[in-house]
Design a protein around this motif. Structure first.
Motif, PDB file in Angstrom:
ATOM      1  N   GLN A  30      -5.556   0.209  -6.241  1.00 23.05           N
ATOM      2  CA  GLN A  30      -6.566   1.187  -5.851  1.00 23.05           C
ATOM      3  C   GLN A  30      -5.889   2.538  -5.678  1.00 23.05           C
ATOM      4  O   GLN A  30      -4.881   2.632  -4.973  1.00 23.05           O
ATOM      5  CB  GLN A  30      -7.249   0.776  -4.547  1.00 23.05           C
ATOM      6  N   THR A  31      -6.434   3.555  -6.309  1.00 25.54           N
ATOM      7  CA  THR A  31      -5.812   4.873  -6.235  1.00 25.54           C
ATOM      8  C   THR A  31      -6.151   5.556  -4.920  1.00 25.54           C
ATOM      9  O   THR A  31      -7.167   5.297  -4.293  1.00 25.54           O
ATOM     10  CB  THR A  31      -6.279   5.778  -7.387  1.00 25.54           C
ATOM     11  N   ASP A  41       0.811  -1.214   0.000  1.00 22.15           N
ATOM     12  CA  ASP A  41       0.000   0.000   0.000  1.00 22.15           C
ATOM     13  C   ASP A  41       0.853   1.277   0.000  1.00 22.15           C
ATOM     14  O   ASP A  41       2.043   1.261   0.303  1.00 22.15           O
ATOM     15  CB  ASP A  41      -0.894   0.023   1.249  1.00 22.15           C
ATOM     16  N   ASP A  71       0.805  -6.276  -9.143  1.00 18.36           N
ATOM     17  CA  ASP A  71      -0.263  -5.555  -8.439  1.00 18.36           C
ATOM     18  C   ASP A  71       0.323  -4.551  -7.453  1.00 18.36           C
ATOM     19  O   ASP A  71       1.391  -4.761  -6.870  1.00 18.36           O
ATOM     20  CB  ASP A  71      -1.145  -6.539  -7.660  1.00 18.36           C
ATOM     21  N   ASP A 128      -3.472  -5.029 -10.734  1.00 18.93           N
ATOM     22  CA  ASP A 128      -4.573  -4.381 -10.024  1.00 18.93           C
ATOM     23  C   ASP A 128      -4.041  -3.405  -8.984  1.00 18.93           C
ATOM     24  O   ASP A 128      -2.957  -3.586  -8.427  1.00 18.93           O
ATOM     25  CB  ASP A 128      -5.441  -5.436  -9.325  1.00 18.93           C
ATOM     26  N   GLU A 155      -3.521  -0.607  -1.784  1.00 18.80           N
ATOM     27  CA  GLU A 155      -4.450   0.502  -1.610  1.00 18.80           C
ATOM     28  C   GLU A 155      -3.714   1.841  -1.573  1.00 18.80           C
ATOM     29  O   GLU A 155      -2.531   1.913  -1.255  1.00 18.80           O
ATOM     30  CB  GLU A 155      -5.245   0.308  -0.319  1.00 18.80           C
ATOM     31  N   ASP A 156      -4.462   2.897  -1.904  1.00 23.20           N
ATOM     32  CA  ASP A 156      -3.974   4.280  -1.828  1.00 23.20           C
ATOM     33  C   ASP A 156      -2.710   4.502  -2.656  1.00 23.20           C
ATOM     34  O   ASP A 156      -1.803   5.234  -2.246  1.00 23.20           O
ATOM     35  CB  ASP A 156      -3.728   4.682  -0.372  1.00 23.20           C
TER      36      ASP A 156
END
Length: 222
Positions: free
Chosen positions: A175-176, A138, A154, A173, A157-158
């Motif tokens: 998550q921005t 992350d 991958d 994959d 998160e963030d």
């Protein structure tokens, strides 16, 4: 005439002893070093200003190659946190796993991890190139100002949280985070990725990558 390597080997050696041997060798105009150690020692090969070559084999601790200013460091094994912390130029290649904080605050130069890496990759990056041929955790690129982070697998998160410059490329994959937006690759991005993948012998399909950049240049002021 063959180039003489300085061999520094032995698990009984301390961080201080290893760095003293490096300093002695550099003082004798030696440029090629091989270090073997499995004690996860911190702060090995730090603050180097000379154009020199280091081959590290084993398990190393935190801040390997911190403040590097021109050396080429290749590690076969594992490293702890903050490898290449605040480096200003040079090259670090890790053939193995790297823990959290790879390339924190990097000004320039290139760090390549041929394996997975932990959280907080490239935070506060100021202009370096950080390439991870694997997965990361992350908060990659937090407060990033410039430079590039490239992840073939991958990300967590963030990703790109509160970034205000630079570019993050992710092949898997993710998550921005806040102030980060996803963009399609331009032709110049594809050329850039193809070039660095070829240079470091990385097999990754460029067309699958997404680019992450900042939304606002001053996100903190509304």
């Amino acid at each position: 005439m063959a180039v003489e390597n300085i061999m520094i080997s032995g698990n009984e050696l301390s961080t201080r002893k290893i760095n003293q041997e490096i300093k002695r060798g550099l003082g004798e105009n030696k440029k090629d070093f091989c270090i073997e150690n499995s004690q996860k020692l911190d702060s090995i090969v730090v603050g180097l200003r000379e154009a020199s070559n280091f081959e590290l084999k084993g398990e190393f601790g935190d801040f390997v190659g911190a403040l590097n200013d021109g050396a080429k460091i290749e590690i076969t094994g594992t490293t702890g946190r903050y490898v290449g912390n605040n480096m200003t130029q040079g090259e670090i290649i890790i053939n193995g796993f790297a823990e959290d904080g790879v390339g924190f605050g990097t000004y320039n130069g290139t760090i390549v991890v041929k394996g997975n890496a932990g959280n907080a990759i490239g935070q506060l990056n100021k202009g370096g190139t950080i390439l991870v041929d694997g997965n990361i955790g992350d908060l990659a690129g937090l407060y990033m100002l410039s430079g590039e982070i490239i992840v073939t697998g991958d990300a967590g998160e963030d990703t790109g949280d509160w970034m205000i410059g630079g570019s993050i490329y992710v092949g898997g994959d993710f998550q921005t985070g806040t102030n980060a937006e996803i963009k399609e690759l331009e032709n110049s991005d594809k050329i850039k990725l193809s070039k660095i993948f070829k240079e470091y012998d990385i097999d990754a399909p460029v067309d699958k990558f997404k680019k992450i950049e900042h939304q606002e240049i001053r996100p903190f002021y509304g």
